[in-house]
Write an enzyme that holds these catalytic residues in place. Structure first.
Site, PDB file in Angstrom:
ATOM      1  N   ASP A  48       0.825  -1.207   0.000  1.00  0.00           N
ATOM      2  CA  ASP A  48       0.000   0.000   0.000  1.00  0.00           C
ATOM      3  C   ASP A  48       0.860   1.257   0.000  1.00  0.00           C
ATOM      4  O   ASP A  48       1.888   1.320   0.688  1.00  0.00           O
ATOM      5  CB  ASP A  48      -0.910   0.036   1.229  1.00  0.00           C
ATOM      6  CG  ASP A  48      -1.895  -1.119   1.249  1.00  0.00           C
ATOM      7  OD1 ASP A  48      -2.020  -1.808   0.211  1.00  0.00           O
ATOM      8  OD2 ASP A  48      -2.540  -1.337   2.288  1.00  0.00           O
ATOM      9  N   LYS A  98      -5.962  10.432  11.151  1.00  0.00           N
ATOM     10  CA  LYS A  98      -5.823   9.691   9.888  1.00  0.00           C
ATOM     11  C   LYS A  98      -6.817  10.134   8.822  1.00  0.00           C
ATOM     12  O   LYS A  98      -6.427  10.498   7.707  1.00  0.00           O
ATOM     13  CB  LYS A  98      -5.973   8.180  10.136  1.00  0.00           C
ATOM     14  CG  LYS A  98      -5.764   7.369   8.858  1.00  0.00           C
ATOM     15  CD  LYS A  98      -5.757   5.868   9.126  1.00  0.00           C
ATOM     16  CE  LYS A  98      -5.518   5.103   7.819  1.00  0.00           C
ATOM     17  NZ  LYS A  98      -5.479   3.640   8.044  1.00  0.00           N
ATOM     18  N   ASP A 108      -4.495   2.536  -4.748  1.00  0.00           N
ATOM     19  CA  ASP A 108      -3.135   2.745  -4.246  1.00  0.00           C
ATOM     20  C   ASP A 108      -2.671   1.548  -3.417  1.00  0.00           C
ATOM     21  O   ASP A 108      -1.826   1.665  -2.540  1.00  0.00           O
ATOM     22  CB  ASP A 108      -3.046   4.027  -3.417  1.00  0.00           C
ATOM     23  CG  ASP A 108      -3.980   4.019  -2.214  1.00  0.00           C
ATOM     24  OD1 ASP A 108      -4.799   3.091  -2.100  1.00  0.00           O
ATOM     25  OD2 ASP A 108      -3.888   4.942  -1.378  1.00  0.00           O
TER      26      ASP A 108
END
Length: 820
Positions: free
Chosen positions: A508, A576, A749
């Site tokens: 990732d 986050k 991604d």
């Protein structure tokens, strides 16, 4: 092979048939419940005629106000109380259409219209009398799924008790006049007609749908039936994409998907002429990946589900029991203070249970569908997922729920159908994947491998007996993917020389959006934060900003509230989502919502309010708590990522200048896909009612109409970045194919391949990323594309070009943790 093709065509017929059956069930259920107006076709009819019907009602009211004689002035006196004529039109149409399917005798239809309007007017008057008290009562009633009749009863009683406020009911005569007027005004729309029928030697007058109305509804229902098939995996390789309309599923029986999800026919025609072969080839390779159901994981999932354990992210099969009211036999005025406090706590618990039940019902449904689909397809040695792209070029599987970009359960249930043997090096990547899925992905690769080696006996035991070792794996970040990696490691350890590994091993990106911004601007500071440069351990941008936020709180002038936040704890989980969504245009409002979600997911509402209000000078709400922290968080983000924010502001300014000239924003991705960002202004009319929610009517505009400046401005940053990450992914796939890597588990991604291919894959994805950014100046080419049609005098208004940093893009080639 012929049998599989026949089976696939049969599956595609079933997908369409299931969609038809589902739509029919929805129609019948709506009719039975007296809610026929909620059927798609009827909603569309209402939306089409509501403006003209409202205009007729308005004309009727205006004419009487101007002195025109009418036998229905009684209706006028009642209807003039409504502030919005469209509410009358909307609720009348709902009542009439519901009656057509249920009991269309004229007196029933008249009563339905007038009672619906009377209830709406009463609710509006209650609200106007005391809005705060009204909202409190309605929120409480909604949390308990109260019926409309019960809401009316409670409001009437409560307002008479507390406010000494009464609303007189309409008389029978008034109701009859209102219903008749509104029925008469609907004449001319070819929706209803009156007809006499003889029953028990009596003539009864009915309101019936016209033939035109019935024919229109039938046509609309037929068009809606096949619009929403439940797309499933395929048992044969999907048809290669060779054009915008050619590819994916095989047969004409299912609604065909387009290569690109876009509705502008002119744009699609240009794409068809362009023939973006590179993009077609990349997507064809991705959808050629052979998958199968991971039967080991499936058996565990089925056992957990059948036992109703509600673990590892699986919901419970039944709703939580809502606690009973503690003092049903005591009148409110006789309650002690202690009992009142207990009731207050009961309300918190009951509301929490209700909300959790609402959330779990949709999760329960999707979980059942995932498990059933996996079970049905577990008999096939190979299955496939047809893919297409959105207008930025991002690649998505067409099937829903059980698919490679699904939730942890879906990913855990899938594995590649073809595998490769493992050597010492590829075992290393399998162990790293195991640690990653458990949640140990912020430490070095060596530390991750050591963690697996230290816990190898536990991992073996999990694989040998997952049910009796539940507590060792259900706490993982991605429990079912972690379980799958335990099975895979155990398989290898049992037979290291012959074992064929089929498990997807994913790498990732570190906030891939910020990685793209860093390279676009050659920003070496942000580049280091997001692992563009090599380091001994992976950097974590979320932790970096969390640390900066702690400093901001320590230096804040509001010592009391800052202290409360610091006592609660600031960590990467809190920062986050606000930071992750930054490159895609996150707003202050969305950041506040993410902070609020973090609090509610980790603490009870009771604890949050108690913690922040203890010794507080003034009462604090959840909103004020989050508003305070968001401002400091934004300051922390700006200090850590100044160039990213500067670039986003720069792009928005340019988008605003282009859109104000009513020019479409278009550009070509590095792989040659034409991106068309068009958000046109639409005339939206919200008809807000107290008893029937909201109806939104939208007048769709043509391409010659005005573009929405705000939407175009807000869309430019995420759409540009998504077009870049999609280009990197496609180029990566094409380069992998050249080196015999042909099994892909890709989520924008996140790049998953076989463990045996990870080493080569890592090298290829870094080279593809560099190739995109070293072929030409991507940012300048983008600006050139989108400003191409601007007049020279408008180009002079563009903001000054950005300054670049000193980042050497080739450093990505040697960065261990660029993707990790």
């Amino acid at each position: 092979m012929l049998n599989l093709i026949e089976k696939q065509i049969e599956l595609e017929k079933q997908m369409t048939s299931s969609a038809n059956d589902k739509y029919k069930r929805e129609i019948e259920k709506a009719k039975e419940n007296g809610q026929a107006s909620t059927i798609k076709s009827n909603r569309l009819i209402i939306s089409r005629i509501i403006d003209d019907y409202a205009e007729k009602i308005k004309n009727y009211i205006d004419e009487i106000e101007q002195g025109k004689a009418s036998q229905h002035t009684t209706a006028y006196n009642c209807l003039k109380e409504f502030k919005d004529i469209k509410i009358i039109a909307y609720l009348s149409l709902r009542a009439i259409i519901n009656s057509l399917y249920k009991n269309p005798k004229i007196h029933n239809v008249i009563n339905s219209i007038s009672e619906t309007l009377e209830t709406e007017l009463c609710f509006a008057k209650f609200k106007n009398q005391n809005q705060e008290y009204y909202k409190k009562l309605i929120d409480d009633l909604n949390s308990r799924n109260a019926s409309l009749n019960w809401k009316y009863t409670v409001l009437t009683y409560k307002f008479s008790e507390k406010e000494n406020f009464f609303i007189p009911k309409w008389t029978v005569r008034e109701k009859q006049h209102i219903g008749l007027v509104l029925l008469e005004l609907l004449q001319g729309f070819d929706i209803i007609e009156t007809r006499f029928q003889t029953e028990n030697n009596k003539k009864i007058k009915y309101i019936l749908p016209t033939k035109t109305f019935l024919d229109t509804i039938e046509d609309l229902d037929n068009s809606f039936k096949g619009l929403d098939p439940v797309y499933l995996p395929m048992v044969v390789k999907p048809k290669d994409w060779s054009g915008v309309y050619e590819g994916g599923y095989l047969s004409p029986f299912i609604k065909k998907c387009k290569f690109i999800k876009h509705y502008d026919r002119e744009y699609l025609k240009r794409l068809e002429d362009d023939k973006p072969e590179t993009c077609f080839n990349a997507v064809n390779l991705i959808q050629s990946t052979k998958w199968k159901i991971n039967k080991n994981v499936l058996e565990v999932v089925k056992e957990l589900w059948n036992k109703d354990l509600g673990m590892a992210g699986l919901p419970k099969r039944e709703d939580m029991e809502i606690p009973s009211y503690p003092y049903p036999n005591i009148e409110k005025e006789n309650l002690t203070q202690e009992q009142k406090e207990e009731i207050k706590q009961w309300k918190y618990r009951a509301t929490f249970c209700h909300r959790e039940n609402v959330k779990s019902r949709s999760l329960r449904l999707s979980t059942v569908q995932i498990i059933n689909t996996a079970d049905n397809f577990s008999k096939y040695d190979e299955i496939y997922f047809p893919h297409n792209v959105d207008f930025r070029g991002r690649v998505y599987p067409i099937p829903v729920l059980l698919q490679p970009q699904g939730c942890d359960l879906a990913k855990g249930l899938l594995t590649f159908a073809e595998g490769k043997k493992l050597d010492e090096n590829s075992v290393k990547w399998l162990k790293i994947h195991c640690a990653n899925t458990y949640g140990n992905d912020k430490i070095s690769f060596d530390e991750r491998i050591n963690w697996v080696n230290k816990n190898i006996e536990k991992i073996k035991n999990i694989a040998l007996d997952p049910i009796n070792n539940l507590q060792d794996w259900i706490q993982a970040d991605k429990p079912f993917q972690f379980l799958a990696s335990c099975f895979e490691l155990q398989g290898y350890l049992n037979n290291p020389d012959e074992f064929i590994s089929c498990l997807p091993v994913a790498m990732d990106g570190t906030n891939n959006g910020l990685q793209h911004y860093s390279v676009l601007l050659k920003d070496e500071i942000a580049g280091q934060f997001v692992n563009l440069m090599d380091s001994d351990k992976p950097h974590d941008i979320y932790s970096i900003i969390a640390d900066k936020l702690i400093q901001k709180l320590q230096n804040s002038q509001d010592k009391e509230l800052s202290k409360k936040w610091l006592e609660l704890g600031i960590n990467r989980k809190l920062t986050k989502r606000p930071v992750m969504t930054l490159p895609y245009g996150a707003t202050a409002r969305s950041r506040r919502e993410y902070i609020k979600e973090y609090l509610c997911e980790n603490y009870s509402m009771e604890y949050i309010l108690k913690h922040f209000n203890e010794n507080s000078k003034a009462p604090l709400t959840l909103n004020s708590i989050c508003y305070f922290l968001e401002k400091l968080l934004w300051e922390a983000i700006k200090e850590c990522l100044p160039k990213t924010i500067e670039c986003m502001d720069y792009l928005r300014q340019i988008a605003k200048i282009i859109t104000e000239k009513n020019l479409v924003i278009e550009w070509y991705t590095p792989l040659g896909l034409l991106v068309n960002q068009t958000n046109y202004s639409h005339t939206k009319t919200d008809i807000r009612t107290e008893i029937a929610g909201k109806l939104r009517t939208i007048k769709v505009r043509t391409n010659r109409q005005k573009l929405d400046v705000l939407k175009q401005e807000n869309g430019i940053c995420p759409n540009f970045i998504h077009s870049l990450d999609s280009s990197c992914l496609m180029l990566y796939v094409l380069r992998c194919n050249e080196l015999n890597i042909n099994s892909f588990a890709l989520v924008h991604d996140s790049y998953g391949v076989l463990a045996a291919d990870v080493e080569k894959s890592n090298k290829i994805l870094r080279e593809a990323f560099c190739e995109i950014y070293t072929s030409f100046n991507v940012l300048e080419k983008f600006i050139e594309d989108i400003t191409f049609n601007l007049a020279p005098e408008d180009k002079e208004k563009l903001p000054k070009k950005l300054n670049y940093g000193n980042l050497d893009i080739s450093c990505v080639l040697n960065s261990k943790y660029f993707f990790n």
